[in-house]
Design a protein around this motif. Structure first.
Motif, short mmCIF file in Angstrom:
data_model
loop_
_atom_site.label_atom_id
_atom_site.label_comp_id
_atom_site.label_asym_id
_atom_site.label_seq_id
_atom_site.Cartn_x
_atom_site.Cartn_y
_atom_site.Cartn_z
N SER A 40 0.83 -1.21 0.00
CA SER A 40 0.00 0.00 0.00
C SER A 40 0.87 1.26 0.00
N ARG A 41 2.00 1.26 0.70
CA ARG A 41 2.90 2.42 0.66
C ARG A 41 3.52 2.59 -0.72
N GLY A 44 1.16 4.24 -2.89
CA GLY A 44 0.78 5.58 -2.46
C GLY A 44 -0.56 5.65 -1.77
N SER A 93 -5.73 5.57 -7.13
CA SER A 93 -4.45 5.85 -6.49
C SER A 93 -3.60 6.80 -7.33
N SER A 94 -3.65 6.66 -8.65
CA SER A 94 -2.85 7.56 -9.49
C SER A 94 -3.40 8.98 -9.45
N GLY A 97 -3.61 9.36 -4.78
CA GLY A 97 -2.62 8.78 -3.88
C GLY A 97 -1.34 9.62 -3.81
N ASP A 98 -0.42 9.18 -2.96
CA ASP A 98 0.83 9.90 -2.73
C ASP A 98 1.87 9.63 -3.81
N LYS A 99 1.76 8.52 -4.53
CA LYS A 99 2.77 8.14 -5.53
C LYS A 99 2.08 7.76 -6.85
N ASN A 102 4.05 5.44 -9.38
CA ASN A 102 4.07 4.03 -9.00
C ASN A 102 2.73 3.36 -9.32
#
Length: 176
Positions: A40-41, A44, A93-94, A97-99, A102
């Motif tokens: 999950s990290r 992101g 997530s894209s 999210g944070d990344k 990725n």
């Protein structure tokens, strides 16, 4: 007289691909189940460990189904549904999210595997279509029955037949 019959042939390459995807699902599912935090990290979305574990359970169930089912087709559709869910999560997530890079790389990977899943599902579906096959089991290759053809060639060769190595074989030794 030859007849036709309808048969269904199994495309073993599709079954082998489905089996390989089953092992892939087991491996990915175990990774998602046992390491949800790092995954999950990496994507992101660090607060989504439960979602990653749920995806892992889904992957394991699909993998077991592909490996142990006689008919892998429904399990391939399960993989395709999972691919759609994974792409939706990675799309989210894209965007949020944070990344995002990725997540996009992971989405590209999932899209590639989804293409393999789609091809395998199509091949498995196609194997269920009956094909016409000719049945020649009643044919001997002779225009008449084998007993009536016996002895018709001998007069053309005389009393002895030449062996390919130059030996002479008397006809009495060639009959069974």
């Amino acid at each position: 007289m030859s007849t036709t019959r309808h048969v269904t042939h199994h495309d073993m390459s599709a079954h082998h691909t489905a089996r390989g995807l089953g092992w892939f699902s087991l491996g990915l599912g175990l990774a998602e189940l046992l390491m949800p935090g790092p995954i999950s990290r990496l994507l992101g979305i660090p607060e989504q460990r439960g979602l990653i574990r749920a995806c892992g359970i889904r992957e394991i169930a699909t993998g077991v189904g592909l490996l142990y089912s006689r008919d892998p087709k429904p399990w391939m559709y399960g993989r395709l549904g999972g691919d759609a869910l994974d792409l939706a999560v990675l799309g989210w997530s894209s965007a949020y999210g944070d990344k995002p890079t990725n997540a996009l790389i992971a989405a590209g990977t999932v899209a590639g595997v989804a293409a393999i899943d789609l091809k395998c599902a199509a091949d498995l579906r196609a194997e269920r279509r009956p094909v016409e096959e000719w049945d020649y089991s009643d044919r001997s290759g002779f225009p008449d029955a084998a007993d009536s053809m016996r002895g018709l060639v001998e007069p053309a060769f005389g009393t002895d037949r030449a062996h390919p190595n130059g030996y002479q074989i008397p006809l009495s030794e060639t009959r069974h």
